[in-house]
Design a protein around this motif. Structure first.
Motif, PDB file in Angstrom:
ATOM      1  N   SER A 173      37.434  26.135  42.454  1.00 49.64           N
ATOM      2  CA  SER A 173      36.425  27.045  43.006  1.00 49.64           C
ATOM      3  C   SER A 173      35.520  27.600  41.904  1.00 49.64           C
ATOM      4  O   SER A 173      34.291  27.653  42.063  1.00 49.64           O
ATOM      5  N   LEU A 174      36.126  28.014  40.799  1.00 45.90           N
ATOM      6  CA  LEU A 174      35.326  28.578  39.703  1.00 45.90           C
ATOM      7  C   LEU A 174      34.438  27.517  39.065  1.00 45.90           C
ATOM      8  O   LEU A 174      33.274  27.794  38.722  1.00 45.90           O
ATOM      9  N   VAL A 175      34.959  26.305  38.891  1.00 44.69           N
ATOM     10  CA  VAL A 175      34.142  25.222  38.343  1.00 44.69           C
ATOM     11  C   VAL A 175      32.958  24.940  39.260  1.00 44.69           C
ATOM     12  O   VAL A 175      31.817  24.784  38.801  1.00 44.69           O
ATOM     13  N   GLY A 176      33.220  24.876  40.569  1.00 46.33           N
ATOM     14  CA  GLY A 176      32.141  24.623  41.504  1.00 46.33           C
ATOM     15  C   GLY A 176      31.089  25.721  41.499  1.00 46.33           C
ATOM     16  O   GLY A 176      29.882  25.437  41.529  1.00 46.33           O
ATOM     17  N   ILE A 177      31.511  26.978  41.426  1.00 48.10           N
ATOM     18  CA  ILE A 177      30.561  28.093  41.459  1.00 48.10           C
ATOM     19  C   ILE A 177      29.715  28.130  40.195  1.00 48.10           C
ATOM     20  O   ILE A 177      28.468  28.201  40.251  1.00 48.10           O
ATOM     21  N   PHE A 178      30.350  28.053  39.030  1.00 45.85           N
ATOM     22  CA  PHE A 178      29.608  28.237  37.785  1.00 45.85           C
ATOM     23  C   PHE A 178      28.765  27.023  37.419  1.00 45.85           C
ATOM     24  O   PHE A 178      27.694  27.177  36.817  1.00 45.85           O
ATOM     25  N   THR A 179      29.200  25.823  37.755  1.00 43.81           N
ATOM     26  CA  THR A 179      28.375  24.652  37.452  1.00 43.81           C
ATOM     27  C   THR A 179      27.176  24.537  38.396  1.00 43.81           C
ATOM     28  O   THR A 179      26.151  23.961  38.026  1.00 43.81           O
ATOM     29  N   GLY A 218      28.896  27.682  48.484  1.00 45.62           N
ATOM     30  CA  GLY A 218      29.059  28.937  47.739  1.00 45.62           C
ATOM     31  C   GLY A 218      29.688  30.027  48.579  1.00 45.62           C
ATOM     32  O   GLY A 218      30.492  30.825  48.068  1.00 45.62           O
ATOM     33  N   ALA A 219      29.361  30.064  49.873  1.00 44.45           N
ATOM     34  CA  ALA A 219      29.912  31.094  50.757  1.00 44.45           C
ATOM     35  C   ALA A 219      31.410  30.934  50.950  1.00 44.45           C
ATOM     36  O   ALA A 219      32.105  31.914  51.245  1.00 44.45           O
ATOM     37  N   ILE A 220      31.927  29.723  50.791  1.00 44.55           N
ATOM     38  CA  ILE A 220      33.369  29.499  50.895  1.00 44.55           C
ATOM     39  C   ILE A 220      34.039  29.640  49.534  1.00 44.55           C
ATOM     40  O   ILE A 220      35.098  30.266  49.409  1.00 44.55           O
ATOM     41  N   ALA A 221      33.415  29.070  48.494  1.00 47.76           N
ATOM     42  CA  ALA A 221      34.040  29.058  47.178  1.00 47.76           C
ATOM     43  C   ALA A 221      34.166  30.457  46.585  1.00 47.76           C
ATOM     44  O   ALA A 221      35.171  30.757  45.927  1.00 47.76           O
ATOM     45  N   LEU A 222      33.196  31.320  46.801  1.00 46.17           N
ATOM     46  CA  LEU A 222      33.237  32.659  46.193  1.00 46.17           C
ATOM     47  C   LEU A 222      34.373  33.512  46.758  1.00 46.17           C
ATOM     48  O   LEU A 222      35.212  34.006  45.984  1.00 46.17           O
ATOM     49  N   PRO A 223      34.465  33.729  48.077  1.00 46.57           N
ATOM     50  CA  PRO A 223      35.607  34.515  48.573  1.00 46.57           C
ATOM     51  C   PRO A 223      36.946  33.823  48.366  1.00 46.57           C
ATOM     52  O   PRO A 223      37.975  34.487  48.178  1.00 46.57           O
ATOM     53  N   MET A 226      38.144  34.656  44.929  1.00 50.47           N
ATOM     54  CA  MET A 226      38.640  36.032  44.881  1.00 50.47           C
ATOM     55  C   MET A 226      40.038  36.126  45.491  1.00 50.47           C
ATOM     56  O   MET A 226      40.924  36.799  44.952  1.00 50.47           O
ATOM     57  N   LEU A 227      40.239  35.444  46.616  1.00 52.48           N
ATOM     58  CA  LEU A 227      41.552  35.460  47.273  1.00 52.48           C
ATOM     59  C   LEU A 227      42.606  34.789  46.404  1.00 52.48           C
ATOM     60  O   LEU A 227      43.702  35.329  46.207  1.00 52.48           O
ATOM     61  N   LEU A 228      42.276  33.616  45.863  1.00 51.78           N
ATOM     62  CA  LEU A 228      43.242  32.880  45.057  1.00 51.78           C
ATOM     63  C   LEU A 228      43.566  33.600  43.752  1.00 51.78           C
ATOM     64  O   LEU A 228      44.712  33.563  43.290  1.00 51.78           O
ATOM     65  N   SER A 229      42.580  34.255  43.157  1.00 49.50           N
ATOM     66  CA  SER A 229      42.852  34.989  41.917  1.00 49.50           C
ATOM     67  C   SER A 229      43.794  36.157  42.173  1.00 49.50           C
ATOM     68  O   SER A 229      44.696  36.432  41.364  1.00 49.50           O
ATOM     69  N   THR A 230      43.626  36.831  43.308  1.00 48.29           N
ATOM     70  CA  THR A 230      44.536  37.924  43.661  1.00 48.29           C
ATOM     71  C   THR A 230      45.946  37.409  43.896  1.00 48.29           C
ATOM     72  O   THR A 230      46.932  37.990  43.421  1.00 48.29           O
TER      73      THR A 230
END
Length: 401
Positions: A173-179, A218-223, A226-230
């Motif tokens: 998710s983070l790779v997809g968002i930041f790239t 982006g609307a799926i990867a961002l939340p 956040m969920l997976l990091s928690t």
């Protein structure tokens, strides 16, 4: 309570509810994996990057994202379809062999180290840290929780896969968002312009369908990140203290399974530190078998090293030998010593092997809780001093306080 459906018995209604929940969770997880893979590869990599003159980034970004997503999917499938740690048949055979010599304790929501507890649902004894899952209907070794997203329990054998699924899902998710962050910002700007009736503008030559698909990514990867990091932070904290979601509420004593360091505690599930930590495979060098766990008052030492050596689970030590010690079952009473596999006592100082204890002579020895060492026999055990054994077959020293 009466069943919610007037024509169905409550048991059938519960099964239908579980089935519906399992199907719903499976479909949702499949849709998330499928949509994220399609929108990033078929839209962002294949169409958006060439449109914005970033063709040179296509291959490295695709390799990076798909490697993380592939590991996440592999970990998820292993966690879902692997045995979570159902109490093995080998334990049941051990229980049948030792019979009444195995001390039993009533199951309580508290620390019960070195105690076999009786499961009223299964009708059989179970090892320490094992719990019954009402949904699966079986006892699971070191049960953490039942995960509806996996449609499976998270226990000793698949806990590693569960954590890796969270970790690699977060990485993907983070790779997809930041790239894709510059293009996501451009898509959002184009969306705002379209809402205001200004058009997308010529500076961002991307088809409107691709704009919507990339915004959906982006609307799926961002939340999701956040969920997976928690989740990862919460479960990593439990793992670093060698506790589960169930055991996190125990307060009757300090955690007896805490190894004294985060690395030592994590190794109880992931095995010895190595490259296999990052892969959803069984640990190459495990520290325990899931039936008995090393405690702060026990140490397993290497051959010919009474005052040192590596601590951890050794396949050289037969599982039943360790179970006899940790569950306070005397070897001689169970016939193991009569087969030539008994443990030899150590002389109290120096760690030198003493004469083997006769199985018949040891029948009348007091239990380990007595002030006499059960394997040294007549020699009184000094108060607070440890019990010490040496395995006759492997030469490994065992100390139990």
């Amino acid at each position: 309570h009466p069943p919610r459906h007037p024509q169905l018995p409550s048991s059938i209604w519960k099964r239908l509810q579980h089935l519906g929940s399992n199907v719903g969770c499976t479909l949702l997880v499949s849709l998330v994996f499928g949509f994220e893979a399609y929108s990033y590869n078929a839209v962002f990599i294949a169409r958006v990057l060439p449109a914005v003159q970033k063709d040179s980034f296509m291959l490295p970004l695709a390799a990076l994202f798909n490697a993380a997503l592939g590991l996440a999917l592999w970990s998820y499938l292993r966690a879902r379809f692997s045995d979570p740690g159902v109490v093995p048949q080998r334990w049941q055979e051990f229980v049948s062999e030792v019979g009444e010599l195995l001390p039993m304790a009533p199951a309580r929501l508290e620390w019960q180290p070195g105690k076999a507890t009786y499961c009223t649902a299964c009708g059989v004894p179970r090892p320490e840290r094992a719990h019954h899952c009402r949904i699966c209907g079986v006892c699971i070794l070191r049960l953490d929780h039942h995960c509806p997203w996996l449609v499976n329990c998270v226990g000793f054998k698949n806990h590693k896969y569960f954590l890796l699924a969270i970790f690699w899902g977060l990485v993907a998710s983070l790779v997809g968002i930041f790239t894709a962050l510059p293009e996501l910002a451009a898509c959002f700007d184009a969306f705002v312009r379209m809402q205001e009736g200004l058009g997308m503008g010529a500076e961002f030559p991307v088809h409107v369908t691709d704009v919507w698909l990339l915004l959906g990514f982006g609307a799926i990867a961002l939340p999701l990140s956040m969920l997976l990091s928690t989740m990862l932070l919460g479960h990593t904290e439990l793992l670093a203290h060698n506790t589960t979601s169930i055991e996190g509420h125990y307060d009757n004593m300090p955690n007896p399974f805490d190894q004294g360091s985060s690395l030592g505690n994590i190794s109880q599930i992931f095995g010895d530190l190595g490259a296999d930590w990052l892969l959803p495979i069984a640990p190459w060098r495990p520290f325990t078998d899931g039936v008995s766990f090393e405690r702060v008052d026990e140490r397993f030492m290497g051959a010919n090293a009474p005052n040192g050596g590596r601590k951890g689970w050794s396949p050289e030590l037969l599982a039943e030998r360790v179970w006899h010690i940790r569950y306070r079952v005397r070897m001689s009473d169970c016939g193991d010593a009569e087969r030539g596999g008994g443990l030899l006592p150590l002389s109290w100082f120096g760690g030198r092997p003493a004469a083997a204890v006769s199985p018949r002579a040891s029948d009348s020895l007091p239990p380990p809780s007595s002030d006499r060492d059960p394997l040294i026999g007549a020699a009184p055990r000094p108060p607070g001093a440890p019990y010490r054994w040496r395995d006759a077959l492997t030469g490994r020293y065992i100390i139990s306080l």
